[in-house]
Design a protein around this motif. Structure first.
Motif, PDB file in Angstrom:
ATOM      1  N   GLU A  34      54.677  32.242  53.583  1.00  0.00           N
ATOM      2  CA  GLU A  34      55.994  32.890  53.539  1.00  0.00           C
ATOM      3  C   GLU A  34      56.178  33.689  52.245  1.00  0.00           C
ATOM      4  O   GLU A  34      56.725  34.794  52.256  1.00  0.00           O
ATOM      5  CB  GLU A  34      57.054  31.786  53.658  1.00  0.00           C
ATOM      6  N   LYS A  35      55.708  33.139  51.140  1.00  0.00           N
ATOM      7  CA  LYS A  35      55.834  33.808  49.844  1.00  0.00           C
ATOM      8  C   LYS A  35      55.040  35.121  49.824  1.00  0.00           C
ATOM      9  O   LYS A  35      55.490  36.115  49.256  1.00  0.00           O
ATOM     10  CB  LYS A  35      55.356  32.874  48.731  1.00  0.00           C
ATOM     11  N   SER A  36      53.884  35.129  50.448  1.00  0.00           N
ATOM     12  CA  SER A  36      53.072  36.348  50.520  1.00  0.00           C
ATOM     13  C   SER A  36      53.748  37.406  51.384  1.00  0.00           C
ATOM     14  O   SER A  36      53.722  38.600  51.050  1.00  0.00           O
ATOM     15  CB  SER A  36      51.686  36.027  51.088  1.00  0.00           C
TER      16      SER A  36
ATOM     17  N   SER B 200      56.575  38.851  49.350  1.00  0.00           N
ATOM     18  CA  SER B 200      56.049  39.719  48.313  1.00  0.00           C
ATOM     19  C   SER B 200      55.623  41.071  48.880  1.00  0.00           C
ATOM     20  O   SER B 200      55.911  42.124  48.298  1.00  0.00           O
ATOM     21  CB  SER B 200      54.856  39.038  47.633  1.00  0.00           C
TER      22      SER B 200
END
Length: 72
Positions: free
Chosen positions: A21-23, A26
């Motif tokens: 999810e963080k990727s 980003s």
């Protein structure tokens, strides 16, 4: 106005390609919310492989077809 990729693409990234999810967040930020650049940004920053990028393009082509220019 922020534009987000469709749910099918996001689900595919998370569930099939196991992109964190963080990727995803980003890459969205780096693409300045331009969804047409989103898959390229994922690849450019090493978040997905070239093979996975091809899978994303296949998904988008099957979802929108070659003649449809709708935003994904």
């Amino acid at each position: 106005m922020k534009i987000f990729p469709n749910t099918r693409l996001l689900s595919f990234l998370r569930d099939e390609l196991a992109v964190p999810e963080k990727s995803i967040a980003s890459a969205l930020q780096q693409s300045d919310q331009d969804t047409s650049l989103f898959p390229i940004v994922l690849w450019q920053y090493g978040l997905i492989s070239l093979e996975q990028l091809d899978q994303i393009f296949d998904l988008l082509a099957s979802t929108y077809g070659a003649g449809n220019r709708a935003q994904f």
